[in-house]
Enzyme design. Structure first.
Site, PDB file in Angstrom:
ATOM      1  NE  ARG A  16       2.859  -8.692  24.021  1.00 20.69           N
ATOM      2  CZ  ARG A  16       3.150  -8.066  22.892  1.00 20.69           C
ATOM      3  NH1 ARG A  16       2.517  -6.938  22.574  1.00 20.69           N
ATOM      4  NH2 ARG A  16       4.074  -8.538  22.074  1.00 20.69           N
ATOM      5  CG  HIS A  66      11.469   0.695  18.032  1.00 20.14           C
ATOM      6  ND1 HIS A  66      11.014   1.563  17.063  1.00 20.14           N
ATOM      7  CD2 HIS A  66      10.363   0.184  18.630  1.00 20.14           C
ATOM      8  CE1 HIS A  66       9.702   1.575  17.070  1.00 20.14           C
ATOM      9  NE2 HIS A  66       9.272   0.750  18.014  1.00 20.14           N
ATOM     10  CG  ASP A  77      10.259  -3.104  21.005  1.00 17.88           C
ATOM     11  OD1 ASP A  77       9.179  -3.117  21.627  1.00 17.88           O
ATOM     12  OD2 ASP A  77      10.331  -3.016  19.761  1.00 17.88           O
ATOM     13  CG  HIS A 137       4.330 -12.464  20.256  1.00 13.30           C
ATOM     14  ND1 HIS A 137       3.124 -11.793  20.189  1.00 13.30           N
ATOM     15  CD2 HIS A 137       5.254 -11.620  19.717  1.00 13.30           C
ATOM     16  CE1 HIS A 137       3.309 -10.605  19.631  1.00 13.30           C
ATOM     17  NE2 HIS A 137       4.596 -10.462  19.344  1.00 13.30           N
ATOM     18  CG  PHE A 190       6.177  -7.284  13.316  1.00 14.01           C
ATOM     19  CD1 PHE A 190       7.265  -7.389  12.469  1.00 14.01           C
ATOM     20  CD2 PHE A 190       4.931  -6.971  12.763  1.00 14.01           C
ATOM     21  CE1 PHE A 190       7.130  -7.177  11.090  1.00 14.01           C
ATOM     22  CE2 PHE A 190       4.781  -6.767  11.407  1.00 14.01           C
ATOM     23  CZ  PHE A 190       5.883  -6.862  10.562  1.00 14.01           C
TER      24      PHE A 190
END
Length: 423
Positions: free
Chosen positions: A63, A231, A304, A308, A322
């Site tokens: 991020r 993925h 993955d 958040h 997501f």
């Protein structure tokens, strides 16, 4: 320089053909000696533990820059170390996008300051990940990227994808594909099927993934450029990749723990932590993914990791972003529900999280050899516990696995000879 002696451990290194009780001497960051009845200045008795080549999570989102409220390089790499990893590869969907030398150098500098583990950035394929114009790929590799990817978004333009494959062939890294045909996936929240119909949710059909995998395999055949599919989630995609490998195409693939352990029925909980991209599929897909792991169609397991904030996910399902926070749960969940249930042997699991990611990304890791840097993950296969997001070191505590029991986890991560005990 003192010699650290790791004594009485089960040393398991598939690439080196080692699986026996041995001692390891580490001095000056490197493995000096592997054998029996060795001596050292300091001794760590690891009887009952398994020493493996260091684990690599080849697909995480850290991020930073741009979304530091979700994760930073410091918190993400600290969480990765706790997950048992000695190296992470981070995706380019930062803000600004890692499509230029300055952003990649910033990420590497942040990791140098953090100092927990090795970090390998992945640069973007296209400028701004817009799928319209190629990024400065040569500059990206020169800055330290190990691969390129627009992960988080699919590249819908065949022309751009073909040009990217042709150009990327000049460099050492693979192009990592987020296989999603965006017009098919548009507005979808979960797997298209019975559960989506019952819930009244707009679905993402398997074809959104399958058609891009099929397209890109055709482009790979004509360009002979190496590609790694991120993925993988569907039965058909797995079958297509299997056939491509039989033909000798330069293709590899990964699967995530959540796509192996959860079906779309989990969405019935309306827990926004079940909202991932690609979406959770069905039992038939999971069985195909497991078979793909067993027969070598799927080369790697990657988390993955997509953290958040609480506020991001504390909303109606349709508004939630997501992704789940996975780097701290990947190893214990896979040891418990994939290795102990017999889907993979422990040796094959080590291949999926160490040997093969190192090969795919061309990293000098994945082995236990005299003279090489000491990068090791140590497992306690009997350590039990349960997933508790409240103690995550990641800023993201968004996991659908809260309360899941596990038996087996990493207890040490040794990075360049530095021993890190995992609590």
């Amino acid at each position: 320089m003192k010699k650290l002696l790791i004594k009485n451990a089960r040393v398991l290194s598939p690439e080196d053909g080692i699986d026996e009780i041995l001692d390891i001497v580490i001095r000056d960051r490197k493995i000096e000696k592997i054998g029996k009845r060795l001596t050292g200045d300091e001794t760590m008795d690891m009887a009952g533990l398994v020493v493996c080549p260091g684990f690599i999570d080849m697909h995480v989102h850290l991020r930073e820059p741009g979304y530091e409220e979700k994760e930073t390089v410091y918190t993400g790499t600290k969480a990765g170390l706790r997950g048992g990893f000695i190296a992470l590869a981070c995706m380019a969907n930062t803000k600004p996008v890692a499509d230029n030398r300055a952003t990649l150098e910033f990420i590497l500098n942040q990791n140098q300051k953090a100092g927990f583990l090795k970090l390998y950035p992945i640069g973007a394929v296209t400028k701004g990940q817009k799928g319209e114009e190629l990024a400065e790929i040569a500059d990206i590799y020169a800055a330290g990227a190990v691969a390129i990817s627009d992960d988080g978004k699919g590249i819908n333009s065949c022309a751009i994808m073909r040009r990217a494959l042709e150009y990327n062939k000049m460099f050492h890294g693979p192009l990592i594909v987020h296989a999603e045909e965006q017009t098919l996936a548009k507005d979808g929240m979960m797997n298209e099927g019975l559960v989506a119909s019952l819930l009244g949710f707009h679905g993402i059909p398997r074809e959104a993934e399958d058609v891009i995998v099929a397209r890109d395999l055709e482009l790979i055949a004509s360009t002979d450029s190496s590609v790694h599919f991120a993925h993988v989630s569907t039965l058909r995609s797995t079958a297509l990749i299997r056939e491509a490998k039989k033909k000798g195409l330069p293709v590899s693939a990964e699967v995530t723990p959540h796509h192996l352990l959860l079906t779309d029925t989990a969405v019935k909980s309306f827990d926004t932590n079940t909202k991932v991209n690609p979406p959770l599929r069905t039992l038939n897909d999971i069985e195909a993914l497991c078979e793909g792991l067993r027969d070598g169609t799927i080369d790697a397991i990657a988390s993955d990791h997509a953290p958040h904030t609480f506020e991001d996910k504390d909303c109606e399902y349709s508004f939630a972003p997501f992704g789940i926070s996975g780097v701290e749960t990947s190893v214990p969940l896979m040891l418990t529900y994939i290795v102990k249930k017999g889907v993979l042997t422990l040796g094959d699991f080590v291949r999926k999280v160490s040997v093969n990611p190192a090969k795919i990304l061309h990293l000098p890791l994945g082995t236990i050899r005299e003279g090489t840097e000491a990068n090791l993950t140590v497992l306690d296969l009997e350590a039990s516990g349960e997933v508790d997001p409240e103690i995550f070191l990641s800023k993201g505590r968004n996991t659908p696995f809260k309360g899941w029991k596990y038996t087996g986890r990493a207890v040490y991560a040794i990075v360049d000879g530095r021993v890190n005990k995992i609590g």
